[in-house]
Design a protein around this motif. Structure first.
Motif, PDB file in Angstrom:
ATOM      1  N   ARG A 208      40.383  38.667  55.668  1.00  0.00           N
ATOM      2  CA  ARG A 208      40.658  40.088  55.396  1.00  0.00           C
ATOM      3  C   ARG A 208      42.098  40.312  54.951  1.00  0.00           C
ATOM      4  NH1 ARG A 208      41.206  44.387  53.669  1.00  0.00           N
ATOM      5  NH2 ARG A 208      40.522  46.405  54.482  1.00  0.00           N
ATOM      6  N   PHE A 209      42.995  39.407  55.399  1.00  0.00           N
ATOM      7  CA  PHE A 209      44.399  39.526  55.004  1.00  0.00           C
ATOM      8  C   PHE A 209      44.889  38.185  54.453  1.00  0.00           C
ATOM      9  CE2 PHE A 209      43.739  42.764  58.238  1.00  0.00           C
ATOM     10  CZ  PHE A 209      44.275  43.890  57.611  1.00  0.00           C
ATOM     11  N   ALA A 210      45.661  38.262  53.397  1.00  0.00           N
ATOM     12  CA  ALA A 210      46.274  37.051  52.834  1.00  0.00           C
ATOM     13  C   ALA A 210      47.354  36.541  53.793  1.00  0.00           C
ATOM     14  CB  ALA A 210      46.871  37.391  51.464  1.00  0.00           C
ATOM     15  N   PRO A 211      47.793  35.289  53.631  1.00  0.00           N
ATOM     16  CA  PRO A 211      48.825  34.758  54.537  1.00  0.00           C
ATOM     17  C   PRO A 211      50.079  35.622  54.618  1.00  0.00           C
ATOM     18  CG  PRO A 211      47.862  32.995  53.244  1.00  0.00           C
ATOM     19  CD  PRO A 211      47.284  34.259  52.714  1.00  0.00           C
ATOM     20  N   ASP A 212      50.408  36.357  53.548  1.00  0.00           N
ATOM     21  CA  ASP A 212      51.587  37.225  53.599  1.00  0.00           C
ATOM     22  C   ASP A 212      51.273  38.604  54.170  1.00  0.00           C
ATOM     23  OD1 ASP A 212      50.098  38.359  51.621  1.00  0.00           O
ATOM     24  OD2 ASP A 212      51.678  38.352  50.086  1.00  0.00           O
ATOM     25  N   GLY A 213      50.027  38.793  54.639  1.00  0.00           N
ATOM     26  CA  GLY A 213      49.649  40.060  55.260  1.00  0.00           C
ATOM     27  C   GLY A 213      49.068  41.089  54.313  1.00  0.00           C
ATOM     28  N   THR A 214      48.965  40.742  53.041  1.00  0.00           N
ATOM     29  CA  THR A 214      48.394  41.691  52.083  1.00  0.00           C
ATOM     30  C   THR A 214      46.896  41.857  52.332  1.00  0.00           C
ATOM     31  OG1 THR A 214      49.987  40.942  50.426  1.00  0.00           O
ATOM     32  CG2 THR A 214      48.074  42.189  49.633  1.00  0.00           C
ATOM     33  N   PRO A 215      46.412  43.084  52.442  1.00  0.00           N
ATOM     34  CA  PRO A 215      44.957  43.281  52.649  1.00  0.00           C
ATOM     35  C   PRO A 215      44.145  42.757  51.481  1.00  0.00           C
ATOM     36  CG  PRO A 215      46.180  45.300  53.125  1.00  0.00           C
ATOM     37  CD  PRO A 215      47.149  44.359  52.472  1.00  0.00           C
ATOM     38  N   VAL A 216      43.046  42.068  51.804  1.00  0.00           N
ATOM     39  CA  VAL A 216      42.118  41.567  50.786  1.00  0.00           C
ATOM     40  C   VAL A 216      40.821  42.355  50.932  1.00  0.00           C
ATOM     41  CG1 VAL A 216      40.811  39.576  49.965  1.00  0.00           C
ATOM     42  CG2 VAL A 216      43.133  39.267  50.881  1.00  0.00           C
ATOM     43  N   ASP A 217      40.389  42.977  49.863  1.00  0.00           N
ATOM     44  CA  ASP A 217      39.190  43.808  49.925  1.00  0.00           C
ATOM     45  C   ASP A 217      37.958  42.932  50.113  1.00  0.00           C
ATOM     46  OD1 ASP A 217      37.689  46.081  49.875  1.00  0.00           O
ATOM     47  OD2 ASP A 217      37.525  46.154  47.686  1.00  0.00           O
TER      48      ASP A 217
END
Length: 437
Positions: A208-217
């Motif tokens: 749900r979140f990329a390693p850098d914390g960016t939300p992934v839809d």
């Protein structure tokens, strides 16, 4: 015809008239309850569509089991809580005697046309709270832990809030003048904040979140199914709102607080809030999912005052809910890395909060319950805080201990395989599409 015959005839006609009123009352709530079942058909489709293929059936089964477990538990102790706990945490055993499972009112009784039909409406409200919570936790919660939490929410937590703030003599109304016609507090706020508490401990879905914390839809497998489900929920809400009205049979309709109301007023304001919610969400998202979720949020944002508002004010409340709720969901996702899969906290928790506090801002309406204070901003705000804490604390605390015991979430390998195979086990579309996608 002598006077005795006239008197006998009049008495017979009066008895028939009284019985007609009672039967009409029973029929009204019967159909309200039937319409409320459509809410659950809607949640079923909504959550299945919002799940990936590998989790579609598990999401639906979760709804079915919540429905099934809440009905008997609400019979054995949920209804008793509503009748007993209106003063706070000290039960009134005498008032609650009618809700004991062995009471004459809790079974077939040809002299009682009311108890079963009111219980039926309330148990559908209870099941609605569990369905609200259900959507937030799809695709990674264990089925067994979900059922335990659903029973806790549906047969204990929300009905305690209903007893405090949605009961003719509930302490929030009697002491603070709390007014909430459409149960934005006891149903939507409590369920939304309960979902928030569980979501914090449950954690986000894998990926749900990329390693850098960016939300992934993470897209569900059927947006049309989700939108149809949301529309079914709205259809069912006409039964829900009908169940919020007291039908006396021989006098004007009243709210559960004893204040006068008409179906006509509810019709004006519900439809205005519904359209306002869609328009508000359209302004900020352009997404059909959020347009329909905005319709729900619009209704909840006007729900406490549906019996009081001038329709353009209900429309304004609906637009507010439709604009604010998707922004709140986006904020908690990006800022706090919470994964509420369908935005249940924003739509129900925040939508209900807007509704309750909004009534305090815009209302100068008096409560007519004898001895109760008028509706005030303080009373509405303080009651909203009570509802939020009532939902959040048990959801967070119980799920915290479940998580520590390793009982809350499925193992990572099972999550990767999909919950349909692990929890059901079946696949949703065995002959058309691979279930591993």
């Amino acid at each position: 015809m002598d006077q005795t015959e006239v008197a006998t005839t009049l008495a017979s006609l009066q008895a028939q008239l009284d019985m007609t009123g009672i039967i009409n009352m029973e029929v009204f709530y019967w159909w309200c309850t039937g319409l409320m079942v459509i809410i659950h058909a809607g949640f079923l489709a909504y959550e299945m569509g919002a799940s990936r293929l590998k989790n579609a059936l598990a999401s639906g089964v979760k709804n079915i089991l919540a429905f099934a477990f809440i009905i008997p538990t609400f019979f054995f102790f949920g209804w008793w809580i509503y009748l007993a706990m209106y003063n706070g945490f000290v039960p009134d055993f005498a008032a609650a005697a009618a809700g004991l499972p062995w009471s004459q009112y809790m079974g077939p009784n040809l002299t009682d046309n009311a108890s079963g039909i009111f219980w039926g409406a309330f148990v559908l409200f209870a099941a609605t709270t569990a369905s609200i919570f259900s959507g937030a936790v799809i695709e990674r919660i264990r089925m067994s832990s979900f059922i335990v939490l659903a029973i806790l929410l549906g047969s204990v937590v929300w009905i305690l809030g209903a007893s405090w703030g949605w009961h003719p003599t509930g302490w929030l109304t009697v002491k603070w003048g709390f007014h909430d016609f459409g149960a934005a507090g006891a149903v939507h706020m409590v369920a939304g904040f309960f979902a928030l508490g569980v979501t914090i401990n449950l954690g986000a879905r894998l990926g749900r979140f990329a390693p850098d914390g960016t939300p992934v839809d993470i897209k569900g497998h059927s947006m049309p199914m989700t939108i149809i489900g949301l529309m079914l929920i709205i259809v069912g809400f006409f039964g829900f709102l009908g169940g919020c009205i007291i039908y006396a049979g021989n006098a004007q309709w009243t709210t559960i607080f004893g204040t006068p109301v008409t179906l006509s007023a509810i019709s004006f304001n519900t439809l205005m809030a519904f359209s306002g919610g869609i328009i508000g969400a359209y302004f900020v998202t352009r997404q059909p999912f959020w347009m329909m979720s905005g319709a729900l949020a619009g209704i909840f944002s006007a729900a406490p005052g549906l019996d009081l508002y001038y329709p353009p004010l209900a429309f304004l409340m609906g637009i507010t809910g439709g604009i604010v709720t998707p922004l709140v969901d986006k904020f908690i996702t990006s800022k706090f890395k919470l994964d509420d899969a369908v935005g249940a906290f924003a739509v129900h928790g925040v939508g209900g909060l807007i509704g309750i506090v909004g009534l305090g801002i815009f209302s100068g309406f008096p409560n007519v319950i004898e001895g109760a204070p008028n509706i005030t901003f303080f009373g509405q705000l303080a009651s909203a805080v009570v509802m939020a804490l009532l939902g959040f604390i048990p959801g967070f605390v119980v799920s915290f201990f479940m998580a520590k015991a390793g009982a809350l979430r499925v193992p990572p390998k099972a999550e990767e395989m999909g919950l349909d195979i692990v929890e059901v086990p079946l696949v949703a579309y065995p002959e058309s599409v691979p279930a591993s996608k």
